[in-house]
Design a protein around this motif. Structure first.
Motif, PDB file in Angstrom:
ATOM      1  N   HIS A   1      -4.679   1.775  10.910  1.00 25.50           N
ATOM      2  CA  HIS A   1      -4.020   1.847  12.444  1.00 25.50           C
ATOM      3  C   HIS A   1      -3.749   3.298  12.828  1.00 25.50           C
ATOM      4  O   HIS A   1      -2.607   3.635  11.840  1.00 25.50           O
ATOM      5  CB  HIS A   1      -3.039   0.530  12.584  1.00 25.50           C
ATOM      6  CG  HIS A   1      -3.677  -0.614  12.627  1.00 25.50           C
ATOM      7  ND1 HIS A   1      -4.063  -1.554  13.496  1.00 25.50           N
ATOM      8  CD2 HIS A   1      -4.071  -1.435  11.321  1.00 25.50           C
ATOM      9  CE1 HIS A   1      -4.523  -2.677  13.143  1.00 25.50           C
ATOM     10  NE2 HIS A   1      -4.426  -2.669  12.017  1.00 25.50           N
ATOM     11  N   SER A   2      -3.845   3.761  13.640  1.00 25.64           N
ATOM     12  CA  SER A   2      -3.368   5.101  13.984  1.00 25.64           C
ATOM     13  C   SER A   2      -1.938   5.167  14.240  1.00 25.64           C
ATOM     14  O   SER A   2      -1.446   4.469  15.113  1.00 25.64           O
ATOM     15  CB  SER A   2      -4.126   5.694  15.253  1.00 25.64           C
ATOM     16  OG  SER A   2      -3.552   7.075  15.609  1.00 25.64           O
TER      17      SER A   2
ATOM     18  N   ARG B   1      -6.312  12.604   8.971  1.00 27.13           N
ATOM     19  CA  ARG B   1      -7.688  12.973   9.553  1.00 27.13           C
ATOM     20  C   ARG B   1      -7.413  14.027  10.440  1.00 27.13           C
ATOM     21  O   ARG B   1      -6.552  13.636  11.304  1.00 27.13           O
ATOM     22  CB  ARG B   1      -8.515  11.818   9.881  1.00 27.13           C
ATOM     23  CG  ARG B   1      -9.774  11.937  10.502  1.00 27.13           C
ATOM     24  CD  ARG B   1     -10.502  10.829  11.126  1.00 27.13           C
ATOM     25  NE  ARG B   1     -11.207   9.987  10.090  1.00 27.13           N
ATOM     26  CZ  ARG B   1     -11.714   8.982  10.398  1.00 27.13           C
ATOM     27  NH1 ARG B   1     -11.556   8.418  11.525  1.00 27.13           N
ATOM     28  NH2 ARG B   1     -12.268   8.232   9.110  1.00 27.13           N
TER      29      ARG B   1
ATOM     30  N   PHE C   1      -0.595  11.372  16.486  1.00 25.97           N
ATOM     31  CA  PHE C   1      -0.884  12.796  15.821  1.00 25.97           C
ATOM     32  C   PHE C   1       0.061  13.626  16.033  1.00 25.97           C
ATOM     33  O   PHE C   1       0.661  13.505  17.068  1.00 25.97           O
ATOM     34  CB  PHE C   1      -2.600  12.989  16.150  1.00 25.97           C
ATOM     35  CG  PHE C   1      -2.375  13.823  17.565  1.00 25.97           C
ATOM     36  CD1 PHE C   1      -2.347  15.206  17.981  1.00 25.97           C
ATOM     37  CD2 PHE C   1      -2.628  12.781  18.964  1.00 25.97           C
ATOM     38  CE1 PHE C   1      -2.372  15.557  19.186  1.00 25.97           C
ATOM     39  CE2 PHE C   1      -2.755  13.280  19.952  1.00 25.97           C
ATOM     40  CZ  PHE C   1      -2.388  14.631  20.366  1.00 25.97           C
TER      41      PHE C   1
ATOM     42  N   TYR D   1      -1.442   5.336   3.379  1.00 24.66           N
ATOM     43  CA  TYR D   1      -1.448   5.978   4.776  1.00 24.66           C
ATOM     44  C   TYR D   1      -2.590   7.200   4.660  1.00 24.66           C
ATOM     45  O   TYR D   1      -2.911   7.653   3.391  1.00 24.66           O
ATOM     46  CB  TYR D   1      -0.126   6.863   5.047  1.00 24.66           C
ATOM     47  CG  TYR D   1       1.058   5.706   5.455  1.00 24.66           C
ATOM     48  CD1 TYR D   1       1.418   5.547   6.564  1.00 24.66           C
ATOM     49  CD2 TYR D   1       1.600   5.116   4.284  1.00 24.66           C
ATOM     50  CE1 TYR D   1       2.198   4.635   6.981  1.00 24.66           C
ATOM     51  CE2 TYR D   1       2.702   4.187   4.682  1.00 24.66           C
ATOM     52  CZ  TYR D   1       3.100   4.049   5.860  1.00 24.66           C
ATOM     53  OH  TYR D   1       4.013   3.030   6.078  1.00 24.66           O
TER      54      TYR D   1
ATOM     55  N   PHE E   1      -4.011  13.530  12.577  1.00 23.92           N
ATOM     56  CA  PHE E   1      -3.828  12.309  12.855  1.00 23.92           C
ATOM     57  C   PHE E   1      -3.121  11.412  11.426  1.00 23.92           C
ATOM     58  O   PHE E   1      -3.448  11.877  10.262  1.00 23.92           O
ATOM     59  CB  PHE E   1      -4.846  11.356  13.094  1.00 23.92           C
ATOM     60  CG  PHE E   1      -5.110  11.597  14.634  1.00 23.92           C
ATOM     61  CD1 PHE E   1      -4.970  10.412  15.402  1.00 23.92           C
ATOM     62  CD2 PHE E   1      -6.002  12.267  15.351  1.00 23.92           C
ATOM     63  CE1 PHE E   1      -4.946  10.250  16.835  1.00 23.92           C
ATOM     64  CE2 PHE E   1      -6.305  12.455  16.730  1.00 23.92           C
ATOM     65  CZ  PHE E   1      -5.719  11.378  17.416  1.00 23.92           C
TER      66      PHE E   1
ATOM     67  N   TYR F   1      -2.730   7.659   9.709  1.00 25.92           N
ATOM     68  CA  TYR F   1      -3.020   6.281   9.907  1.00 25.92           C
ATOM     69  C   TYR F   1      -2.176   5.494   8.756  1.00 25.92           C
ATOM     70  O   TYR F   1      -2.055   5.984   7.486  1.00 25.92           O
ATOM     71  CB  TYR F   1      -4.586   6.131   9.460  1.00 25.92           C
ATOM     72  CG  TYR F   1      -5.501   6.686  10.677  1.00 25.92           C
ATOM     73  CD1 TYR F   1      -5.978   6.148  11.765  1.00 25.92           C
ATOM     74  CD2 TYR F   1      -5.693   8.075  10.633  1.00 25.92           C
ATOM     75  CE1 TYR F   1      -6.929   6.537  12.703  1.00 25.92           C
ATOM     76  CE2 TYR F   1      -6.530   8.729  11.507  1.00 25.92           C
ATOM     77  CZ  TYR F   1      -7.046   7.757  12.684  1.00 25.92           C
ATOM     78  OH  TYR F   1      -7.935   8.393  13.625  1.00 25.92           O
TER      79      TYR F   1
END
Length: 465
Positions: free
Chosen positions: A50-51, A77, A54, A74, A40, A42
């Protein structure tokens, strides 16, 4: 503390302008170890992370992000990564192309390490600060009694860090000051509630340490747009509002971060207020609540992005307004018979959205059963359970329903279809009520364990006569 606040105030006198120019940036990723999970990305934006979605690494562990970048922080994860903070960060600028390697152990909940090839100076500084921030957070979360002294030490570290880590990038320097100042307030407020999401379960009301929390009483905390430059900004706001509420009522009861009607008017800065509203309105499930708590501030949603978010949420919720015809689902029961909402015209319909894996759902089921029994002599009400376990698990679900002897009519759906999709239900349990005409009473009723649930049913039955 006074020295740090004076330093931050001096820096804050400079007006911080978010760079409006955006362009492409490319991140080429390589995952070493177990690489099947998604990676992911962000973006730090509006006081939160904010995502951006992915990418799933291919058989060689490689994947790539191409983003419309706005200069800033950025985060990475692993899918399923645990914890509220972020361990892996990169500072991106327009036009950059970066190579990033991730190392993952077989039992790791997040990536063990993240190596950025030729990182810019901003990334190096930010990684050092984030490492210290996370080390502090993890320590005091486990050893609460050490939090007071360790906070003072981290505060001193932060002051020294800001003084020593300046770059030629004026934008970055000011942003980092804003972030660090916000993070310190966040850590202070979070400490009061034991870093918990449920604010009424743990709070530090020990009289001897209340001076430690006095900085949180400063009303200017919620009006400083600098809080939008930390991924902890929104959470800091929730904690501060809860702290104020606790000190007003001297109780941990009803410290609900999602109840913002009384909080919004307290925010005097328009930029902070609109971001706070945009953040909170995502959790609104009733059209009437949107009209009462967000619509009065419609003029604040002035940018194209904010206007779009406002209109989308309004349109979504308009479908769920009281009196609107309910969605006419078609779902199978344990005998594979199809049922529709229209089949129950003339009856008040109570729907319980649940799943076999959902512990809170199963906790409410027996309570719902007892309430249903209280209406067993009436033919103008029906209780329906809708499992979102998925059509492909129908056989398991049928056995589960039979084993538990549920008395309500039980139907099954996929988690991303039918009622769940139409009403945009993001979490369960969820309870819906429809009147005798098949119109919505509410698509977010109280739980059966709440006395208001039965009162709502009785009011609906009385109104339908």
């Amino acid at each position: 503390m006074k020295k740090l606040l004076a330093f931050l105030l001096l820096c804050a006198c400079c007006v911080f302008e978010v760079h409006s120019a955006t362009g492409k940036a490319v991140i080429n990723c390589k995952v070493y170890g177990k690489s099947q999970s998604g990676l992911f990305l962000y973006q730090l934006k509006d006081g939160d992370a904010h995502s951006l979605g992915f990418q799933r690494p291919d058989e060689n562990g490689t994947c790539k992000f191409v983003v419309n970048v706005k200069e800033g922080a950025y985060f990475f994860r692993k899918a399923g990564g645990k914890g509220s903070g972020f361990k892996h960060v990169i500072y991106l600028k327009e036009g950059e192309e970066k190579k990033v390697d991730f190392y993952l152990g077989s039992l790791s909940l997040d990536y063990d390490s993240c190596i950025i090839e030729k990182p810019n100076t901003e990334t190096l500084y930010l990684k050092d600060y984030m490492a210290a921030f996370n080390k502090y957070s993890e320590t005091v979360w486990i050893k609460k009694d050490q939090s007071y002294a360790k906070y003072k030490a981290f505060e001193q570290y932060s002051t020294s860090f800001l003084q020593k880590h300046k770059t030629k990038n004026v934008h970055f320097n000011q942003w980092l000051v804003d972030k660090v100042g916000t993070d310190l307030k966040y850590l202070l407020a979070a400490n009061y509630f034991g870093f918990g999401r449920r604010l009424n379960t743990s709070y530090d009301s020990t009289a001897s340490v209340q001076d430690f929390y006095k900085p949180l009483l400063n009303k200017n905390i919620i009006n400083n747009p600098a809080l939008l430059n930390s991924e902890n900004g929104m959470q800091m706001l929730h904690y501060v509002f809860a702290f104020w509420k606790f000190n007003k009522v001297k109780s941990g009861k009803d410290l609900n971060p999602f109840f913002f009607a009384e909080n919004t008017p307290l925010i005097g800065n328009a930029d902070v207020k609109v971001v706070y509203l945009a953040d909170r309105m995502k959790n609104i499930t009733k059209y009437e609540d949107f009209v009462s708590n967000v619509q009065p501030y419609k003029a604040l949603f002035a940018s194209a992005e904010m206007k779009k978010a406002y209109e989308k949420r309004y349109e979504d919720l308009y479908l769920f307004a009281k009196g609107t015809p309910g969605y006419n689902f078609e779902l199978k029961d344990v005998n594979d018979k199809i049922h529709k909402l229209s089949d129950f015209k003339g009856k008040v319909v109570i729907i319980d959205m649940w799943a076999m894996w959902c512990a809170p759902c199963l906790k409410e089921k027996p309570i719902m059963g007892k309430i249903e029994q209280g209406y067993h002599d009436r033919n103008d009400i029906v209780f329906i359970g809708v499992s979102v376990d998925g059509i492909n698990r129908s056989d398991i679900w049928k056995g589960f329903v039979k084993k538990n002897g549920f008395s309500s009519l039980e139907l099954i759906s996929d988690a991303t279809s039918s009622i769940q999709q139409y009403y945009k239900i993001g979490g369960i349990p969820r309870f819906l009520v429809f009147d005798r005409k098949g119109n919505i009473v509410t698509v977010d009723a109280p739980m059966p364990s709440n006395p208001e649930f039965k009162k709502l049913i009785d009011r609906t039955l009385a109104a339908a006569n």
